[in-house]
Design a protein around this motif. Structure first.
Motif, PDB file in Angstrom:
ATOM      1  N   ILE A   1       2.295  -2.545   8.434  1.00 18.37           N
ATOM      2  CA  ILE A   1       2.617  -3.296   7.223  1.00 18.37           C
ATOM      3  C   ILE A   1       2.034  -2.534   6.042  1.00 18.37           C
ATOM      4  CG2 ILE A   1       2.391  -5.497   5.996  1.00 18.37           C
ATOM      5  CD1 ILE A   1       4.027  -5.748   8.449  1.00 18.37           C
ATOM      6  N   GLU A   2       2.776  -2.466   4.935  1.00 24.16           N
ATOM      7  CA  GLU A   2       2.240  -1.834   3.732  1.00 24.16           C
ATOM      8  C   GLU A   2       1.061  -2.632   3.207  1.00 24.16           C
ATOM      9  OE1 GLU A   2       5.312  -1.377   0.912  1.00 24.16           O
ATOM     10  OE2 GLU A   2       6.428   0.112   2.054  1.00 24.16           O
ATOM     11  N   THR A   3       0.138  -1.926   2.612  1.00 23.70           N
ATOM     12  CA  THR A   3      -1.072  -2.585   2.128  1.00 23.70           C
ATOM     13  C   THR A   3      -0.733  -3.579   1.030  1.00 23.70           C
ATOM     14  OG1 THR A   3      -1.431  -0.789   0.563  1.00 23.70           O
ATOM     15  CG2 THR A   3      -2.529  -0.632   2.693  1.00 23.70           C
ATOM     16  N   GLY A   4      -1.567  -4.626   0.954  1.00 16.95           N
ATOM     17  CA  GLY A   4      -1.374  -5.663  -0.050  1.00 16.95           C
ATOM     18  C   GLY A   4      -1.660  -7.037   0.523  1.00 16.95           C
ATOM     19  N   THR A   5      -1.500  -8.054  -0.312  1.00 16.89           N
ATOM     20  CA  THR A   5      -1.726  -9.449   0.083  1.00 16.89           C
ATOM     21  C   THR A   5      -0.386 -10.135   0.246  1.00 16.89           C
ATOM     22  OG1 THR A   5      -3.805  -9.456  -1.136  1.00 16.89           O
ATOM     23  CG2 THR A   5      -2.884 -11.597  -0.500  1.00 16.89           C
ATOM     24  N   TYR A   6      -0.235 -10.866   1.358  1.00 16.22           N
ATOM     25  CA  TYR A   6       1.036 -11.504   1.679  1.00 16.22           C
ATOM     26  C   TYR A   6       0.808 -12.987   1.989  1.00 16.22           C
ATOM     27  CZ  TYR A   6       2.696  -6.716   2.361  1.00 16.22           C
ATOM     28  OH  TYR A   6       3.029  -5.395   2.194  1.00 16.22           O
TER      29      TYR A   6
ATOM     30  N   ALA B   1      -5.603  -0.452   3.954  1.00 18.80           N
ATOM     31  CA  ALA B   1      -5.196   0.810   4.576  1.00 18.80           C
ATOM     32  C   ALA B   1      -6.006   1.058   5.839  1.00 18.80           C
ATOM     33  CB  ALA B   1      -5.369   1.970   3.599  1.00 18.80           C
ATOM     34  N   GLY B   2      -5.313   1.270   6.945  1.00 19.03           N
ATOM     35  CA  GLY B   2      -5.962   1.548   8.204  1.00 19.03           C
ATOM     36  C   GLY B   2      -6.573   0.345   8.906  1.00 19.03           C
ATOM     37  N   SER B   3      -6.409  -0.865   8.303  1.00 18.75           N
ATOM     38  CA  SER B   3      -7.015  -2.054   8.912  1.00 18.75           C
ATOM     39  C   SER B   3      -6.112  -2.609  10.016  1.00 18.75           C
ATOM     40  CB  SER B   3      -7.255  -3.134   7.859  1.00 18.75           C
ATOM     41  OG  SER B   3      -6.019  -3.622   7.382  1.00 18.75           O
ATOM     42  N   ARG B   4      -6.676  -3.529  10.800  1.00 20.50           N
ATOM     43  CA  ARG B   4      -5.943  -4.211  11.869  1.00 20.50           C
ATOM     44  C   ARG B   4      -6.251  -5.709  11.737  1.00 20.50           C
ATOM     45  NH1 ARG B   4      -3.966  -2.864  17.091  1.00 20.50           N
ATOM     46  NH2 ARG B   4      -4.030  -4.593  18.562  1.00 20.50           N
TER      47      ARG B   4
ATOM     48  N   SER C   1       0.402   3.411   1.661  1.00 19.94           N
ATOM     49  CA  SER C   1      -0.583   3.249   2.732  1.00 19.94           C
ATOM     50  C   SER C   1      -0.205   2.042   3.576  1.00 19.94           C
ATOM     51  CB  SER C   1      -1.984   3.060   2.137  1.00 19.94           C
ATOM     52  OG  SER C   1      -2.354   4.190   1.396  1.00 19.94           O
ATOM     53  N   ARG C   2      -0.601   1.996   4.841  1.00 22.44           N
ATOM     54  CA  ARG C   2      -0.219   0.927   5.770  1.00 22.44           C
ATOM     55  C   ARG C   2      -1.418   0.476   6.595  1.00 22.44           C
ATOM     56  NH1 ARG C   2       5.347   0.413   6.847  1.00 22.44           N
ATOM     57  NH2 ARG C   2       6.615   1.838   5.620  1.00 22.44           N
TER      58      ARG C   2
END
Length: 893
Positions: free
Chosen positions: A284-289, A309-312, A242-243
């Protein structure tokens, strides 16, 4: 009916299903058979409309046959459902079995209801004869079938019974294998979760099934899969992550953006911010960076962001540019290097730290043309400016001038070879016995600056006193002369003409080469008795005697260089050494006060018995005035007091003589005072540092007034700002003025507080009243009158034990009272004259005669030299105030 309800064992995880009448007082099947609805369609084994006997016989046989067959089939189907449920229970969790059990129970209800319908139809087949179809228990042997009694009906031929139709059940032995990449994804078939991949699903019904495969942080895949009997249908899927979207709104331009994943993310991202420090929306792939913006020369900007997922997500990054350094050299070396106007050292400079950005670099070297250049430095950068070549100024040449010729450039004697800044200069050539030559010469870079003389004219200055009336005698500078006098150069002379029985005449003249002055005496007047008495009284005045003795003492203790050493003046003592050294840091100030005392008595660097002392003192002040106009070094904390006294001295000297050099010195001194003033306030110890005190402000205001009276332009804002500070410090009800707080006490050093209590004198009130008058406030101003009243209430008294002696209070008070001019003011000045004349050292005090002992609060700083100069000025208050009414000859000087 076959049964009232159908219940599945609870161990299958399927709840019991009831018939619609269960729990509502349902009668037995025998009692309800009469009300059972007829079957509106044909039932296999009989046909409606047949004769009763035949119809009943056929109906009964067929109903029994169909009933037995249906019950047997129902039992088989029930067993299959039970096995299927047990199989699913072993392979899946309890929730899955419940879902499949519900489906099986629904199927059983349909079957039971069908058998019930057949049973009801058979019961009503012939004239009320009840036919009951009972299912045969699978564990018992069915009883022998009875032959139904048949009542024949004549003339009716029975129709042949139709062959029963047996429907084969749908097969459910299809299988579905689901795999995914990556594995361990949840599998949902027809909205029922079946497990995780890889998984083999058995016993599915034939046909299409909706399969959903989902895994955290991966996109969900939904597909329709068709299964076939006796086949294993495969369904393999590849899941994509998901991205979401990441947008950088602001950051360091051109920086490298690094997204380092944490545990819930796998991939590292790197981007480059554009010239505005921005990054457009990027998947960007989902997750914390952990996000870092890295740019050379800047601090690392860091933050964290979570992509759903699906956020901006939108972020901003702030960073600070680090400092850099620069290197510079010059030819010749030793040039002063300034950065943005602040000097940092001399060349060569190997590495000097400097903030990133644009800067102005300036190089200055004595007798060389300066250089300025712009420099831009980035963070962590060592910027080398290379070697800067400085062009020397043109050197002055005395080619062809006689050795005795004196050369002055802009009034400064040229005693050695030196270089001049490019520009235009006034050059004067003086040679004994010849007319002085004056011209303007220009100096340019790269061109020699040659000073050559024109043809010398041998003409001397002439003073002709040979045509005086009979009986008139003349003295020139105190020496009897007659006839024609010649002079090699311009000179100030004082000619005194005397005639017996008449008043003497005094003429101040300036003789210049090439000019002959013929002295024409004024009409001699006989002295009147009243004038003789006033002159006799004035000549014997104790005030003038005290002033004369004080000036004599100052003259004896002046150094050869024109300075009065505040701490080592006793080295000049001729007899016993004088006591009372002061602070060496106040040396420039007390020297200026001494010069001012001589000038107040009418002595200048041109005329007077103490002409040499004044001349040497002014030369000393000019040598200690720096390029910015400040008198004396700035090492002392209170150097502005020295500058105020120096300004008073040169301004008064310029008012007496109108010398060009003195005018320039006074202008530069005034400029320094104006630059040192705190914005819209007064002065203290620093340069425009926002600090003020009443004492410093009063001294500076008085100095500016002396310069303005001499004709030097002074900014009106300097006076108005000084009044602003004094108004702040003035207590409005009584007019008392404080040092740095309204109406507060004067400043005292800790060592003298007990000896000189602050409530015994009014030094700050006196200084403030004088400053108000100097700044232009009228004598009838409310605060001026209130301040003067406080002074009148506290007249000068010489009492060492009570601590009432304050020489600065007496100096400012006498000057203020003289300007006010009231009767009380006259009494106040009389009191201060009495206190000073009665306590001056007399003739029996060896070398200290004519001076005053340093016994006031500031004597530790001013010493005997400063005390004597201050008191001599105080005694001359009346004479100084009447300077504007001097005779014409004095004004011309």
């Amino acid at each position: 009916m076959v049964a009232d309800s159908v219940r599945l064992p609870s161990q299958y995880g399927i709840p019991a299903f009831r018939t619609p009448n269960e729990g509502r007082g349902v009668r037995t099947k025998a009692a309800d058979s009469a009300r059972s609805p007829r079957i509106p369609h044909e039932v296999p084994g009989f046909r409606t409309g047949a004769p009763d006997s035949q119809q009943g016989t056929l109906c009964g046989d067929h109903i029994r046959t169909v009933g037995s067959t249906s019950v047997a089939w129902l039992e088989r189907e029930t067993e299959l459902v039970r096995r299927f449920v047990m199989t699913r229970r072993e392979g899946r969790d309890r929730g899955d079995a419940s879902r499949w059990g519900l489906a099986a129970a629904a199927l059983l209800l349909v079957l039971v209801f069908g058998v019930q319908v057949l049973h009801e139809a058979g019961r009503d087949a012939s004239d009320g004869e009840r036919v009951v179809v009972e299912p045969t228990p699978p564990a018992q042997t069915p009883p022998p079938r009875e032959t139904p009694r048949v009542v024949p009906r004549p003339a009716v031929t029975p129709e042949p019974a139709p062959t029963p139709v047996v429907r084969r059940p749908l097969r459910t032995d299809t299988s579905l294998r689901v795999t995914s990449t990556p594995s361990d994804a949840r599998v949902v078939v027809d909205n029922v979760e079946r497990g995780r991949t890889p998984i083999l699903l058995e016993g599915l019904s034939r046909g299409r099934h909706r399969v959903r495969v989902e895994l955290d942080r991966f996109e969900v895949l939904v597909a329709t899969v068709e299964t076939r009997p006796r086949e294993v249908t495969g369904h393999d899927v590849r899941l994509d992550r998901s991205r979401g979207m990441l947008l950088v709104e602001r950051g360091p331009a051109g920086a490298r953006l690094v997204l380092q994943p944490r545990r819930d993310a796998d991939r590292t991202y790197e981007f480059t911010l554009d010239g505005f420090g921005a990054l457009p929306a990027t998947e960007i792939e989902t997750g914390t960076y952990d996000v870092q913006a890295i740019r050379p020369g800047f601090d690392v900007a860091a933050t964290a962001v979570r992509i759903a997922a699906g956020s901006r997500e939108q972020i901003s990054l702030r960073t600070t540019q680090r400092s850099g350094s620069f290197a510079i050299d010059s030819r010749p070396r030793g040039a002063r290097v300034s950065v943005n106007g602040r000097e940092i050292g001399t060349t060569p400079i190997q590495s000097a730290p400097i903030a990133a950005g644009s800067h102005e670099i300036a190089l200055a070297l004595n007798e060389h043309e300066g250089q300025s250049l712009e420099m831009t430095v980035r963070g962590d950068e060592l910027r080398s400016l290379g070697v800067i070549h400085l062009t020397p100024w043109p050197e002055v040449s005395r080619a062809g001038l006689p050795p005795e010729t004196v050369v002055t450039i802009d009034g400064v004697p040229l005693t050695r070879a030196r270089r001049l800044r490019p520009g235009t200069y006034a050059v004067e050539l003086t040679r004994p016995g010849y007319v002085t030559q004056r011209r303007e010469l220009s100096s340019r870079l790269g061109e020699p600056f040659d000073i050559t003389g024109e043809a010398w004219v041998s003409v001397k200055a002439r003073l002709d006193i040979g045509t005086l009336p009979e009986g008139v005698t003349a003295k020139v500078n105190g020496r009897p002369v007659e006839g024609v006098l010649t002079y090699d150069d311009a000179e100030d002379v004082v000619v005194v003409l005397s005639l017996a029985g008449h008043e003497s005449q005094e003429h101040e003249l300036l003789v210049t080469p090439g000019r002959t002055i013929v002295l024409q005496p004024r009409e001699f007047k006989k002295p009147s008795g009243l004038l003789t008495q006033r002159r006799d009284a004035r000549s014997k005045s104790s005030v003038e005697e005290a002033v004369g003795a004080a000036l004599a003492w100052l003259s004896r203790h002046q150094d050869e260089g024109g300075e009065w050493d505040n701490d080592t003046f006793d080295a000049r003592c001729q007899d016993a050494q004088c006591a009372g050294p002061g602070d060496a840091g106040y040396g420039p100030g007390v020297s200026a006060l001494a010069v001012l005392a001589f000038q107040a008595d009418g002595h200048s660097h041109r005329l007077g018995a103490h002409r040499e002392a004044v001349q040497n003192g002014l030369l000393y002040l000019r040598t200690i005035q720096d390029d910015e106009g400040c008198f004396g070094p700035r090492s002392s904390r209170r150097f502005l007091y020295n500058h105020a006294a120096g300004t008073l001295a040169v301004a008064d000297a310029y008012a007496l003589t109108r010398g060009k050099l003195l005018e320039d010195s006074t202008r530069r001194a005034v400029g320094f005072i104006e630059r040192a003033q705190s914005p819209y306030l007064g002065w203290r110890y620093g340069l425009a540092d926002g600090e003020s005190d009443t004492s410093s402000t009063a001294w500076m205001t008085t100095a500016l007034r002396a310069a303005a009276d001499a004709g030097i332009e002074v900014s009106p804002r300097s006076f108005s700002s000084a009044l602003t500070w004094i108004d702040r410090m003035t207590e409005p009800e009584f007019g008392r003025v404080g040092y740095r707080e309204r109406g507060g006490p004067p400043f005292r050093e800790q060592a003298v507080i007990e000896r000189f209590p602050a409530d015994r004198t009014e030094p700050l009130t006196a200084a403030a009243v004088l400053a108000r008058l100097a700044a232009g406030q009228p004598r009838d101003h409310d605060l001026v009158e209130k301040g003067a009243a406080l002074l009148v209430a506290m007249p000068p008294i010489w009492d060492v034990d009570k601590g009432t002696i304050d020489f600065t209070y007496w100096l400012h008070g006498a000057a203020a009272m003289q300007r006010i001019g009231s009767k009380d003011s006259t009494k106040w000045i009389d009191a201060v004259e009495k206190a000073l004349t009665e306590n001056q050292r007399g003739t029996d005090d060896d070398d200290a005669r004519g001076s005053w002992d340093p016994v006031d609060p500031w004597s530790r700083a001013l010493g005997r030299v400063g005390t004597t100069a201050l008191n001599a000025l105080t005694l001359q208050t009346r004479r100084r105030a009447s300077a504007a009414t001097r005779d014409d000859d004095t004004a011309k000087r």
